[in-house]
Scaffold this motif. Structure first.
Motif, PDB file in Angstrom:
ATOM      1  N   HIS A  96     103.349  -0.928  69.709  1.00  0.00           N
ATOM      2  CA  HIS A  96     104.732  -0.580  69.960  1.00  0.00           C
ATOM      3  C   HIS A  96     105.501  -1.602  70.800  1.00  0.00           C
ATOM      4  O   HIS A  96     106.725  -1.495  70.943  1.00  0.00           O
ATOM      5  CB  HIS A  96     104.838   0.812  70.612  1.00  0.00           C
ATOM      6  CG  HIS A  96     105.984   1.614  70.055  1.00  0.00           C
ATOM      7  ND1 HIS A  96     106.099   2.976  70.244  1.00  0.00           N
ATOM      8  CD2 HIS A  96     107.062   1.239  69.349  1.00  0.00           C
ATOM      9  CE1 HIS A  96     107.214   3.405  69.675  1.00  0.00           C
ATOM     10  NE2 HIS A  96     107.812   2.379  69.123  1.00  0.00           N
ATOM     11  N   TRP A 117     113.552   7.639  69.935  1.00  0.00           N
ATOM     12  CA  TRP A 117     112.178   7.211  70.196  1.00  0.00           C
ATOM     13  C   TRP A 117     111.251   8.393  69.968  1.00  0.00           C
ATOM     14  O   TRP A 117     111.220   9.324  70.775  1.00  0.00           O
ATOM     15  CB  TRP A 117     112.072   6.695  71.642  1.00  0.00           C
ATOM     16  CG  TRP A 117     110.884   5.837  71.917  1.00  0.00           C
ATOM     17  CD1 TRP A 117     109.631   6.284  72.294  1.00  0.00           C
ATOM     18  CD2 TRP A 117     110.793   4.410  71.852  1.00  0.00           C
ATOM     19  NE1 TRP A 117     108.799   5.211  72.483  1.00  0.00           N
ATOM     20  CE2 TRP A 117     109.477   4.046  72.207  1.00  0.00           C
ATOM     21  CE3 TRP A 117     111.698   3.398  71.522  1.00  0.00           C
ATOM     22  CZ2 TRP A 117     109.044   2.719  72.248  1.00  0.00           C
ATOM     23  CZ3 TRP A 117     111.288   2.081  71.567  1.00  0.00           C
ATOM     24  CH2 TRP A 117     109.965   1.753  71.922  1.00  0.00           C
ATOM     25  N   ASP A 119     107.706   9.765  69.850  1.00  0.00           N
ATOM     26  CA  ASP A 119     106.496   9.234  70.488  1.00  0.00           C
ATOM     27  C   ASP A 119     105.895  10.294  71.410  1.00  0.00           C
ATOM     28  O   ASP A 119     106.628  11.094  72.008  1.00  0.00           O
ATOM     29  CB  ASP A 119     106.895   7.999  71.327  1.00  0.00           C
ATOM     30  CG  ASP A 119     105.744   7.046  71.610  1.00  0.00           C
ATOM     31  OD1 ASP A 119     105.982   5.816  71.605  1.00  0.00           O
ATOM     32  OD2 ASP A 119     104.612   7.519  71.845  1.00  0.00           O
ATOM     33  N   ASP A 123     106.996   5.044  76.900  1.00  0.00           N
ATOM     34  CA  ASP A 123     107.026   3.585  76.684  1.00  0.00           C
ATOM     35  C   ASP A 123     108.119   2.903  77.497  1.00  0.00           C
ATOM     36  O   ASP A 123     108.757   1.961  77.017  1.00  0.00           O
ATOM     37  CB  ASP A 123     107.186   3.261  75.195  1.00  0.00           C
ATOM     38  CG  ASP A 123     105.975   3.695  74.383  1.00  0.00           C
ATOM     39  OD1 ASP A 123     105.965   3.442  73.161  1.00  0.00           O
ATOM     40  OD2 ASP A 123     105.045   4.291  74.960  1.00  0.00           O
ATOM     41  N   ASP A 227     106.476   6.048  66.632  1.00  0.00           N
ATOM     42  CA  ASP A 227     105.083   5.813  67.012  1.00  0.00           C
ATOM     43  C   ASP A 227     104.280   6.911  66.332  1.00  0.00           C
ATOM     44  O   ASP A 227     104.528   8.098  66.580  1.00  0.00           O
ATOM     45  CB  ASP A 227     104.959   5.907  68.545  1.00  0.00           C
ATOM     46  CG  ASP A 227     103.571   5.569  69.044  1.00  0.00           C
ATOM     47  OD1 ASP A 227     103.475   5.016  70.156  1.00  0.00           O
ATOM     48  OD2 ASP A 227     102.592   5.864  68.339  1.00  0.00           O
ATOM     49  N   ALA A 230     103.164  10.172  67.796  1.00  0.00           N
ATOM     50  CA  ALA A 230     104.033  11.337  68.038  1.00  0.00           C
ATOM     51  C   ALA A 230     103.507  12.555  67.289  1.00  0.00           C
ATOM     52  O   ALA A 230     103.599  13.686  67.774  1.00  0.00           O
ATOM     53  CB  ALA A 230     105.458  11.041  67.570  1.00  0.00           C
ATOM     54  N   GLU A 272     101.889   1.560  65.772  1.00  0.00           N
ATOM     55  CA  GLU A 272     100.610   2.029  66.310  1.00  0.00           C
ATOM     56  C   GLU A 272      99.612   2.588  65.301  1.00  0.00           C
ATOM     57  O   GLU A 272      98.723   3.345  65.666  1.00  0.00           O
ATOM     58  CB  GLU A 272     100.849   3.023  67.473  1.00  0.00           C
ATOM     59  CG  GLU A 272     101.575   2.422  68.669  1.00  0.00           C
ATOM     60  CD  GLU A 272     100.699   1.495  69.543  1.00  0.00           C
ATOM     61  OE1 GLU A 272      99.481   1.498  69.385  1.00  0.00           O
ATOM     62  OE2 GLU A 272     101.271   0.782  70.387  1.00  0.00           O
TER      63      GLU A 272
END
Ligand SMILES: N[C@@]1(C(=O)O)CN(C[C@@H]2CCCCN2)C[C@@H]1CCC[B-](O)(O)O
Ligand SMILES: [Mn+2]
Ligand SMILES: [Mn+2]
Ligand SMILES: [Mn+2]
Length: 304
Positions: A96, A117, A119, A123, A227, A230, A272
């Motif tokens: 990521h 985002w 996830d 991050d 990501d 998630a 990821e």
């Protein structure tokens, strides 16, 4: 729309080998053809060149800074180029930390973008608040204006200036947030819907509130950074930092379908995927689930 696909075979934002094979397994899973079958015009722009810097010692607790920073610049340049010829860019990662270059590149073309985002993690550690020193846990901290004075200029990052504001970010799916990240989220009022809010309000309300928070007038381009961790690890096991209690397939589909409905999607990062983690069944499941989610950003609606 015209979709530009870009591979980012990168893993130096974290310590596990394998995310560099993410683009390969996603392509082998048929992502380009499956998007074309939805009637999209899809151009595969190949892979970004990855820089490998020798003796890339940690700096301010951040690992592989020169490798990550210099590669991020190439990512930003390539993303900008893709978005100048295609309407939407889909990046296939890669860890990521790729989002540094992806968002920086997108912001050059769409300066008014907002960031969703998706996830398990925020991050947004700075090099100082990070416990791991892995830059895949820090990407947003390099991009946010309000954090500029808190983030040291690392070697390899000389080219980068912050390009988004804290109020332009909305999280969905959080369930493993570090103390330092929690403080940043609270201090700057970043919109954040953890899995608790998903359970409390339901995914429909969460998506509606997230979009309204970052873009109340419904006009701004959307950068969606996905990501795969998630999602619940029963769906995407082949990833580096899995956390139980994740988004269901249907919840993730819903996010993608609602974002698609805005018509303002500018970019999707797919981050990821690590095909070296788990067995072959895990790897195939992770790739298939991920591709089925990405299809829903581009018109594959469950209602037909
Ligand atoms: N915040 C993290 C960081 O390393 O900075 C710490 N965390 C792992 C850690 C394990 C022990 C319990 C607390 N969590 C991973 C996360 C980064 C994930 C990056 B992503 O891109 O996969 O989201
Ligand atoms: Mn994560
Ligand atoms: Mn600004
Ligand atoms: Mn992440």
């Amino acid at each position: 729309e015209r979709i530009g696909v870009l591979g980012i075979p990168f893993s130096k934002g974290q310590s596990r080998v394998g995310t560099e094979y993410g683009p390969e397994v996603l392509r082998n899973g048929g992502i380009v053809r499956k998007l074309q079958n939805l009637g999209c015009h899809v151009k595969d722009h190949g892979d970004v060149e990855v820089i490998h810097v020798e003796n890339d010692d940690p700096e301010e607790n951040a690992k592989n800074p020169r490798t990550v920073g210099q590669t991020s610049k190439l990512i930003a340049d390539k993303v900008e180029q893709v978005l100048r010829s295609d309407d939407i860019c889909v990046t296939l990662g890669g860890d990521h930390s790729m989002a540094i270059g992806c968002i920086a590149g997108n912001a050059r073309v769409e300066p008014d973008l907002v960031v969703l985002w998706i996830d398990a993690h925020a991050d947004i550690n700075t090099p100082m608040t990070s416990d791991s020193g892995n830059i895949h846990g820090m990407p947003l901290s390099f991009l946010v204006h309000e954090l500029e004075s808190y983030v040291p200029k690392l070697p390899g990052f000389e080219w980068l200036s912050p390009c988004i504001h804290a109020k332009d970010i909305a999280y969905i799916g959080l369930r493993d947030v570090d103390a330092g990240e929690r403080k940043i989220i609270e201090k700057f009022g970043i919109t954040a819907f953890s899995m608790q809010e998903v359970d409390k309000y339901g995914i429909n309300e969460v998506v509606e509130r997230a979009l309204r928070a970052v873009d109340p007038e419904g006009k701004r381009p959307i950068h969606l950074s996905f990501d795969v961790d998630a999602m619940d690890p029963t769906l995407t096991p082949s990833t580096g930092t899995p956390v139980i209690g994740g988004l269901s397939l249907r919840e993730t589909y819903y996010i993608a379908e609602e974002v698609a409905r805005t018509g303002r999607l500018s970019m999707v990062d797919v981050a990821e995927v690590n095909p070296l983690l788990g067995d072959d069944k895990d790897k195939k499941l992770t790739v298939d689930m991920t591709i089925s989610v990405i299809q829903r950003f581009f018109g594959n609606r469950r209602g037909g």
